[in-house]
Design an enzyme around this catalytic site. Structure first.
Site, PDB file in Angstrom:
ATOM      1  N   HIS A 103      27.720  31.444  37.485  1.00 49.32           N
ATOM      2  CA  HIS A 103      27.219  30.271  36.776  1.00 49.32           C
ATOM      3  C   HIS A 103      26.465  31.436  35.275  1.00 49.32           C
ATOM      4  CE1 HIS A 103      23.705  27.796  37.272  1.00 49.32           C
ATOM      5  NE2 HIS A 103      23.731  27.578  38.418  1.00 49.32           N
ATOM      6  N   HIS A 104      25.954  30.905  35.075  1.00 54.06           N
ATOM      7  CA  HIS A 104      25.932  30.142  33.918  1.00 54.06           C
ATOM      8  C   HIS A 104      24.130  30.732  33.329  1.00 54.06           C
ATOM      9  CE1 HIS A 104      26.044  30.153  29.844  1.00 54.06           C
ATOM     10  NE2 HIS A 104      26.661  29.353  29.047  1.00 54.06           N
ATOM     11  N   SER A 105      23.422  30.579  34.561  1.00 59.95           N
ATOM     12  CA  SER A 105      21.680  31.274  34.809  1.00 59.95           C
ATOM     13  C   SER A 105      21.994  32.577  34.719  1.00 59.95           C
ATOM     14  CB  SER A 105      21.341  30.326  35.596  1.00 59.95           C
ATOM     15  OG  SER A 105      21.956  30.971  36.541  1.00 59.95           O
TER      16      SER A 105
END
Length: 482
Positions: A136-138
């Site tokens: 996940h890019h977060s």
């Protein structure tokens, strides 16, 4: 600062934005291995040398109205996935692409740490087996995740040694050198005035792009939002010696060379898609007229940390680090030049001129600041709308990250190539470039309903770079004769 050393902090503004359903973006890091992969060795490697950042052993929990990273126990069987594969598959390369493409229509379980490692023991045209992370890019941006990869791998030549971290220095503020004090002061003032002016112009253009300036609809741009559609990942490699040959002869940067080759490749692709044969003079004039009216821009991801380049994980995790972990990137709006040039080197010259101008601006910092400001002042919906407007009004995203300088092994498995990418963004096309040993991997993420034949686009990009390299070689040969 995005750190887990001071308890359980809330998500940073950018990480919060990546949690919105319409902007749920995932990073995909595809690794081709030179040997078959032993899943048990990988799992044991994770147990002995766990992932260095605590966010990979944390899940998202809502506390007090805020979502926070909370440490948790992980079961590696939930994160390391090994599907059963028929060894007699007729088209293994296509199988791997289809497997990853199907995953782009699914999401990760938010009740667990937001990453997976898929192991596909199938021989492809350029690897004996393939493994890829879905993250996940977060959790972090490209700079953060490459630093993490380097911390989890070892040199193939020395299994006990960490890979060499690529070094990168900030460019000097001025190309002018003066011998006296008055001249130096004048140049410094002029440089700062230029920086302020360029930043103001770029900020206005950024706002106008968000409001109403749209790119021309071309066969590369989706007329609708594509973030919820399946994406397809393809890649190709270029020898770094060839890139450096062009770079050194034209006195530019590697990034400028790649941007120039990309402009040339996109021009070549669009010429074909518009059904134009450029052999006749009349047809060339018609193509040139069409291309003059094309606005095609890329959001180029720029690292805005105070320390440039890839850093050691220990430095990124340190308190008050100038190279902190997280999503610390801004976007620079880069106008691609879609035009026919008799001299292939013109594409590189144009890219260098535009990039030099963009470097003399704080546009990337402004875009990052505006995103955080919109989130903090107006809330998630406004920030989401602004981000979507910008991405929908531009055509593509371009990212170039330095990678390992020598061949590396992932828990004892030597890596042949690394192809990064993302999905979940509302673009039909993204470019992600990563250097590895003596090659550059160019990875394309495409919406196949818009770009139905990404392999053709790859061929155009490779052929365009070949023409640029050959033109440089001819120039060198002529200079040697003279």
């Amino acid at each position: 600062m995005e750190s887990l050393r001071d308890g359980e902090p809330p998500l940073s503004p950018v990480a919060r934005l990546f949690q919105v359903p319409s902007l749920t973006v995932y990073v995909v890091a595809i690794m081709g291995c030179k040997t078959s992969i032993n899943p048990q060795v990988i799992k044991e490697g994770f147990r002995q040398v766990p992932i260095a950042h605590p966010r990979f052993t944390s899940k998202l929990v809502q506390k007090g109205g805020k979502i926070r990273w909370t440490p948790t126990k992980i079961d590696l069987d939930d994160h390391i996935i090994v599907p059963e594969i028929d060894s007699n598959i007729e088209f293994p390369d296509r199988f791997v692409e289809d497997y990853i493409s199907n995953l782009t229509q699914t999401t990760l379980d938010l009740s667990k740490p937001l990453w997976e490692l898929h192991i596909l023991n199938i021989k492809t045209s350029d690897a004996e087996a393939v493994a890829f992370f879905r993250i996940h890019h977060s959790l972090g941006d490209g700079i953060s995740l490459v630093s993490l990869l380097l911390s989890a791998t070892r040199k193939t030549s020395d299994p006990e040694a960490l890979p060499t971290v690529p070094s990168l220095k900030r460019e000097s503020t001025s190309s002018y050198h003066c011998s006296n004090t008055f001249c130096r002061v004048f140049v410094a003032i002029w440089w700062w005035l230029g920086l302020i002016w360029h930043t103001m112009v770029d900020t206005v253009l950024l706002l106008l792009t968000i409001l109403f300036i749209k790119d021309t609809h071309t066969p590369l741009k989706s007329p609708h939002r594509t973030q919820l559609k399946a994406k397809r990942f393809v890649h190709y490699t270029i020898n770094m010696d060839d890139i450096k040959l062009v770079k050194n002869e034209m006195k530019t940067t590697i990034n400028d060379v790649l941007l120039g080759a990309t402009q040339a490749g996109l021009t070549r692709y669009l010429s074909r898609e518009y059904g134009m044969d450029a052999d006749s003079g009349a047809t060339k004039q018609r193509i040139s007229h069409v291309f003059k009216n094309i606005r095609l821009r890329a959001g180029i991801a720029m690292n805005i940390r105070r320390v440039p380049g890839i850093q050691n994980m220990s430095d990124m995790l340190a308190k008050k680090s100038k190279a902190r972990w997280g999503n610390v990137v801004g976007l620079v709006t880069f106008p691609f030049s879609i035009a026919l040039h008799e001299d292939p080197l013109e594409y590189v010259r144009h890219a260098k001129a535009k990039m030099d101008r963009k470097k003399h601006s704080l546009e990337a910092n402004v875009s990052y600041f505006c995103t955080n400001l919109a989130l903090n002042l107006f809330g998630m919906k406004v920030a989401e709308a602004i981000s979507l407007r910008y991405m929908f009004n531009t055509t593509l995203v371009f990212s170039n990250v330095p990678g390992p300088m020598e061949e590396i092994s992932f828990y004892g498995h030597p890596i042949a190539y690394i192809a990064p990418g993302v999905y979940g963004q509302p673009h039909a096309l993204t470019f992600h470039l990563l250097s590895y040993a003596n090659q550059m991997t160019i990875s394309l993420s495409v919406d196949p309903t818009i770009i139905s034949n990404p392999y053709l686009l790859c061929d155009d990009l490779k052929e365009s770079f070949k023409l640029i390299r050959d033109a440089v070689q001819r120039k060198i040969n002529i200079e040697n004769i003279i």
